[in-house]
Design a protein around this motif. Sequence first.
Motif, mmCIF file in Angstrom:
data_model
loop_
_atom_site.group_PDB
_atom_site.id
_atom_site.type_symbol
_atom_site.label_atom_id
_atom_site.label_comp_id
_atom_site.label_asym_id
_atom_site.label_seq_id
_atom_site.Cartn_x
_atom_site.Cartn_y
_atom_site.Cartn_z
ATOM 1 N N ARG A 88 19.016 28.356 94.250
ATOM 2 C CA ARG A 88 18.917 27.876 95.626
ATOM 3 C C ARG A 88 20.074 26.969 96.022
ATOM 4 N NH1 ARG A 88 13.628 29.117 97.474
ATOM 5 N NH2 ARG A 88 13.207 31.074 96.408
ATOM 6 N N ASP A 92 27.932 23.538 101.079
ATOM 7 C CA ASP A 92 27.716 22.900 102.383
ATOM 8 C C ASP A 92 28.461 23.624 103.500
ATOM 9 O OD1 ASP A 92 26.174 20.995 101.177
ATOM 10 O OD2 ASP A 92 27.761 19.484 101.074
ATOM 11 N N ILE A 187 12.163 19.119 90.576
ATOM 12 C CA ILE A 187 13.477 18.626 90.977
ATOM 13 C C ILE A 187 13.469 17.111 91.074
ATOM 14 C CG2 ILE A 187 15.245 18.798 92.766
ATOM 15 C CD1 ILE A 187 13.758 21.480 93.546
ATOM 16 N N ARG A 188 14.505 16.500 90.500
ATOM 17 C CA ARG A 188 14.655 15.052 90.526
ATOM 18 C C ARG A 188 16.116 14.684 90.708
ATOM 19 N NH1 ARG A 188 10.328 13.205 87.432
ATOM 20 N NH2 ARG A 188 9.437 14.945 86.279
ATOM 21 N N ALA A 189 16.332 13.392 90.933
ATOM 22 C CA ALA A 189 17.693 12.865 90.904
ATOM 23 C C ALA A 189 17.840 12.093 89.600
ATOM 24 C CB ALA A 189 17.927 11.948 92.094
ATOM 25 N N PRO A 207 25.071 10.462 90.393
ATOM 26 C CA PRO A 207 23.778 11.104 90.676
ATOM 27 C C PRO A 207 23.894 12.633 90.643
ATOM 28 C CG PRO A 207 24.229 9.379 92.300
ATOM 29 C CD PRO A 207 25.505 9.603 91.522
ATOM 30 N N LEU A 208 23.035 13.262 89.882
ATOM 31 C CA LEU A 208 22.988 14.727 89.805
ATOM 32 C C LEU A 208 21.567 15.181 90.095
ATOM 33 C CD1 LEU A 208 24.906 15.404 86.439
ATOM 34 C CD2 LEU A 208 25.856 15.487 88.768
ATOM 35 N N LEU A 209 21.443 16.391 90.600
ATOM 36 C CA LEU A 209 20.132 16.986 90.769
ATOM 37 C C LEU A 209 19.706 17.534 89.406
ATOM 38 C CD1 LEU A 209 18.783 17.115 93.544
ATOM 39 C CD2 LEU A 209 19.427 19.502 93.687
ATOM 40 N N THR A 232 25.882 17.790 93.529
ATOM 41 C CA THR A 232 25.545 18.127 94.926
ATOM 42 C C THR A 232 26.415 17.390 95.949
ATOM 43 O OG1 THR A 232 23.769 16.482 94.878
ATOM 44 C CG2 THR A 232 23.156 18.770 94.425
ATOM 45 N N TYR A 235 27.558 20.775 97.597
ATOM 46 C CA TYR A 235 26.561 21.839 97.533
ATOM 47 C C TYR A 235 25.196 21.196 97.753
ATOM 48 C CZ TYR A 235 30.443 24.303 95.490
ATOM 49 O OH TYR A 235 31.663 24.862 95.298
ATOM 50 N N HIS A 236 24.249 21.968 98.216
ATOM 51 C CA HIS A 236 22.883 21.445 98.322
ATOM 52 C C HIS A 236 21.888 22.512 97.917
ATOM 53 C CE1 HIS A 236 23.625 23.284 102.322
ATOM 54 N NE2 HIS A 236 22.377 23.690 102.191
ATOM 55 N N TYR A 237 20.734 22.038 97.515
ATOM 56 C CA TYR A 237 19.611 22.918 97.172
ATOM 57 C C TYR A 237 18.909 23.209 98.482
ATOM 58 C CZ TYR A 237 15.329 24.313 94.601
ATOM 59 O OH TYR A 237 14.237 24.984 94.081
ATOM 60 N N HIS A 238 18.810 24.474 98.814
ATOM 61 C CA HIS A 238 18.253 24.864 100.105
ATOM 62 C C HIS A 238 16.817 25.330 99.928
ATOM 63 C CE1 HIS A 238 18.819 26.337 104.275
ATOM 64 N NE2 HIS A 238 17.801 27.094 103.941
ATOM 65 N N ASN A 239 15.934 24.786 100.730
ATOM 66 C CA ASN A 239 14.536 25.204 100.631
ATOM 67 C C ASN A 239 13.961 25.440 102.012
ATOM 68 O OD1 ASN A 239 12.305 25.910 99.156
ATOM 69 N ND2 ASN A 239 11.452 23.851 99.104
ATOM 70 N N GLU A 240 13.160 26.482 102.117
ATOM 71 C CA GLU A 240 12.486 26.780 103.382
ATOM 72 C C GLU A 240 11.000 26.499 103.196
ATOM 73 O OE1 GLU A 240 13.795 29.496 105.896
ATOM 74 O OE2 GLU A 240 15.821 29.389 105.091
#
Lengths: 242, 242
Positions: A88, A92, A187-189, A207-209, A232, A235-240
Amino acid sequence: MASNAPTFSPLYRQIKSLIVQALESGEWRPGEAIPSEQELAARFGVSQGTVRKAVDELAAENVLVRKQGKGTFVVSHHDPRQFFRFLRLVPDDGSLTQPQSVPLDCWRAKAGQEAARVLQIPVGDPIIILRRVLKFSGKPVVLDEIYLPGEVFEGLTLDTLKEWKGSLYSFFETRFGVRMLRAEEHIRAVAADRMAAETLGVKEGTPLLSVERVTYTYNDRPVEWRRGRYLTTQYHYHNELT
Amino acid sequence: MASNAPTFSPLYRQIKSLIVQALESGEWRPGEAIPSEQELAARFGVSQGTVRKAVDELAAENVLVRKQGKGTFVVSHHDPRQFFRFLRLVPDDGSLTQPQSVPLDCWRAKAGQEAARVLQIPVGDPIIILRRVLKFSGKPVVLDEIYLPGEVFEGLTLDTLKEWKGSLYSFFETRFGVRMLRAEEHIRAVAADRMAAETLGVKEGTPLLSVERVTYTYNDRPVEWRRGRYLTTQYHYHNELT
């Protein structure tokens, strides 16, 4: 109808399990078409409507895919559209380059308490641990540590991994007949430890995901446990959410 | 059939838009039953099968919910099962306590470039910014900064927010008739700034999950933009990939 069909469930659910059994046994392989609804109805001795309802559910679960005018197919990890189903992370800037998987190492071990619990195997059973980096446009963005049940992935080596040009899941599908059907992620930081920092080219403590994933094949059987570290900043984790 | 139905789409899709129009206009309110499929078929001059297909899609999208033997209802944010549809943060220990929303402040501003772009309103239009903390078992875990279009949420004040006992979305639904239908989230790891650190009781620089969300109501209209900071030492963002 097969005598080992589960009881006390609606007829279409029983048909669904029978289709899953056939898939699991390899009767129809990833990328191949399954028989028509008419043929399946005749085989299982039920109405076409019942078969359709079972296939509907398997399509909703991404096990099967209907292609207009062509039939119903077994979903394959080779299909490029499957790629971002399990990854996911997106740039950006919206560009959609396929990341490149670079295996770092691969070794054999015995399952400890946690790996045994997650993979539902006995403590001490063989497991394979592999580490790989995902590069986007040549830059390392993800460090994955992956735990696999040794019995399922027997014969997996760093060399065979390195030779493979596609995604890891298409490799698992082709070489070991393992299909990934669904996954759960936590998922955490977290702060980058030294290894993640060195691999991803950032300072320790960045900081990492942290993306911890358990992946399941047929019958909700776990076949992979992985811990990913995602950088990140671009980049980002995309969620719907629906 | 109504003359304003869109053309060039399957009949059931046109019926779906007409049902959405009725929902949007408030003809059937959250928590209420909609008319039976038979009544809707008569109203729109189509078959019951066509109505059923439209309702199927709206149920899959969590706009409507079918209750066995009772009928089809408009989904409401008051329904406790809706709560974790938009909040994916769960305690590591598996306990399921409903978090408590504590409003911190609320003020009016004019939309800058970014808020205007995300909320699809003109730059300079009124917006409302509010900050709140989510506490799990009394401990602050989430700091949210929420941007709302002023026109939609006219009259929202810190006092009315503080008086409300339920979730923010049930407040929005009851007071402003706004229903949240879907959201997109961008998730990253970031270092806690001073405000987040103070609010969440951690050191500056502590890794936090940054969850940026845009939430949509009917017709894909954005009605909320929020930036959350989640403390994930004892909680994780749970995601299912299928």
